[in-house]
Design a protein around this motif. Structure first.
Motif, PDB file in Angstrom:
ATOM      1  N   ASN A  57      17.010 -74.782  -3.479  1.00  0.00           N
ATOM      2  CA  ASN A  57      17.175 -74.393  -2.081  1.00  0.00           C
ATOM      3  C   ASN A  57      16.147 -75.135  -1.225  1.00  0.00           C
ATOM      4  O   ASN A  57      15.161 -75.667  -1.743  1.00  0.00           O
ATOM      5  CB  ASN A  57      17.028 -72.874  -1.925  1.00  0.00           C
ATOM      6  CG  ASN A  57      15.652 -72.395  -2.345  1.00  0.00           C
ATOM      7  OD1 ASN A  57      14.681 -72.559  -1.614  1.00  0.00           O
ATOM      8  ND2 ASN A  57      15.555 -71.795  -3.540  1.00  0.00           N
ATOM      9  N   SER A 119      22.425 -64.107  -0.919  1.00  0.00           N
ATOM     10  CA  SER A 119      21.107 -64.725  -0.762  1.00  0.00           C
ATOM     11  C   SER A 119      20.190 -64.278  -1.893  1.00  0.00           C
ATOM     12  O   SER A 119      20.451 -63.271  -2.564  1.00  0.00           O
ATOM     13  CB  SER A 119      20.488 -64.366   0.593  1.00  0.00           C
ATOM     14  OG  SER A 119      20.340 -62.964   0.724  1.00  0.00           O
ATOM     15  N   TYR A 125      11.369 -67.155  -2.876  1.00  0.00           N
ATOM     16  CA  TYR A 125      12.384 -67.725  -1.997  1.00  0.00           C
ATOM     17  C   TYR A 125      13.432 -66.694  -1.573  1.00  0.00           C
ATOM     18  O   TYR A 125      14.577 -67.038  -1.268  1.00  0.00           O
ATOM     19  CB  TYR A 125      13.027 -68.935  -2.678  1.00  0.00           C
ATOM     20  CG  TYR A 125      11.985 -69.954  -3.064  1.00  0.00           C
ATOM     21  CD1 TYR A 125      11.176 -70.540  -2.090  1.00  0.00           C
ATOM     22  CD2 TYR A 125      11.762 -70.293  -4.394  1.00  0.00           C
ATOM     23  CE1 TYR A 125      10.185 -71.442  -2.431  1.00  0.00           C
ATOM     24  CE2 TYR A 125      10.774 -71.200  -4.744  1.00  0.00           C
ATOM     25  CZ  TYR A 125       9.981 -71.772  -3.755  1.00  0.00           C
ATOM     26  OH  TYR A 125       8.997 -72.656  -4.091  1.00  0.00           O
ATOM     27  N   GLU A 128      16.743 -67.069   0.849  1.00  0.00           N
ATOM     28  CA  GLU A 128      17.409 -68.372   0.798  1.00  0.00           C
ATOM     29  C   GLU A 128      18.813 -68.212   0.211  1.00  0.00           C
ATOM     30  O   GLU A 128      19.039 -67.386  -0.671  1.00  0.00           O
ATOM     31  CB  GLU A 128      16.611 -69.354  -0.064  1.00  0.00           C
ATOM     32  CG  GLU A 128      15.301 -69.794   0.551  1.00  0.00           C
ATOM     33  CD  GLU A 128      15.494 -70.738   1.716  1.00  0.00           C
ATOM     34  OE1 GLU A 128      16.246 -71.718   1.577  1.00  0.00           O
ATOM     35  OE2 GLU A 128      14.887 -70.489   2.770  1.00  0.00           O
TER      36      GLU A 128
END
Length: 261
Positions: A57, A119, A125, A128
């Motif tokens: 990502n 997501s 993260y 993302e």
């Protein structure tokens, strides 16, 4: 006149470096290209501890670039019937929002449980979203990184199915072919059949001896101390590899300073 004086002083300082400094630089091996990888826990039920650190990502790519990577290893999966090549490392949506399902059993955009609208649900993260192969390759190129694609073993069932093979391989191969003239892309798979197909379809892009694995410490969550890798890092560096892959990008780059040129 002042500019000429400064230039002359700079040249004089350069040529006045002690001979041993030049000799030391000449003796240093070439620095390997560093591929950043995301650690995945070992041992029983690793998916329960996975913190989704893989550079699949944009935020993870930014980190890898900041930490000193020259390339990144990403993971290619296929959605249902091979309709979309996407960047994700787990067999299932484990680590993503929504109901847990295998990636090969859901669609990219169709249905309330589609992959595009999910997501990352935990780890550094969080928030993302999953990227398509095309999106990821463009992001990697924009950051000046080399792309190393692992075609995951889970793709084999779709890629080898006569009903889907043509379209599925097109999903993987077309984004690569569209970019390979202007972007360095390497490919490999741990599945022998997929690897054989890659050798036939993309013979000049095979990973081969590139991105040699250099860590000796098995990844855990939380991560073990990087210092346990030093012996293996040095052993591999002594063999002058063109490129290496590590879970400890930032620490490896710092350790490498002064050991190569």
């Amino acid at each position: 006149m002042r500019a000429k004086a400064v230039l002359a002083a700079t040249v004089l300082a350069t040529v006045s470096l002690p001979p041993q400094a030049y000799a030391q630089s000449a003796r240093l091996p070439a620095c390997p290209l560093l591929f950043g990888h995301g650690g995945y826990p070992t041992g029983a039920n690793p998916w329960d501890r996975d913190q989704i650190r893989q550079p699949n990502n944009p935020a993870a790519l930014n980190d890898q670039k900041t930490w000193g990577a020259g390339g990144v290893e990403g993971d290619v999966q296929l959605t249902q019937q091979g309709t979309k090549a996407v960047m994700w490392h787990n067999t299932s949506t484990n680590g993503l929002t929504g109901v847990k399902k295998n990636i090969t059993d859901i669609w990219w955009t169709a249905g309330s449980d589609n992959l595009r609208d999910r997501s990352i649900a935990r780890g550094p993260y969080t928030g993302e979203q999953v990227n398509t192969l095309r999106q990821w390759l463009d992001q990697v190129r924009s950051r000046g990184l080399v792309a190393l694609l692992e075609i995951k073993p889970e793709t084999r069932a779709i890629l080898s199915d006569p009903a889907y093979t043509a379209a599925a391989w097109k999903e993987i191969s077309d984004p690569i072919k569209e970019r390979q003239a202007s972007q360095r892309i390497l490919v490999y798979s741990t599945d022998s059949w997929v690897q054989g197909e890659l050798a036939r379809r993309h013979p000049t892009l095979l990973k081969g001896s590139e991105a040699r694995w250099t860590d000796s410490v098995a990844w855990q969550e939380p991560p073990a101390a990087w210092s346990g890798n030093v012996g293996r890092w040095q052993e591999v560096l002594n063999q002058a590899p063109k490129s290496v892959m590590t879970n400890y990008t930032k620490e490896y780059r710092a350790w490498l300073k002064g050991k190569c040129a």
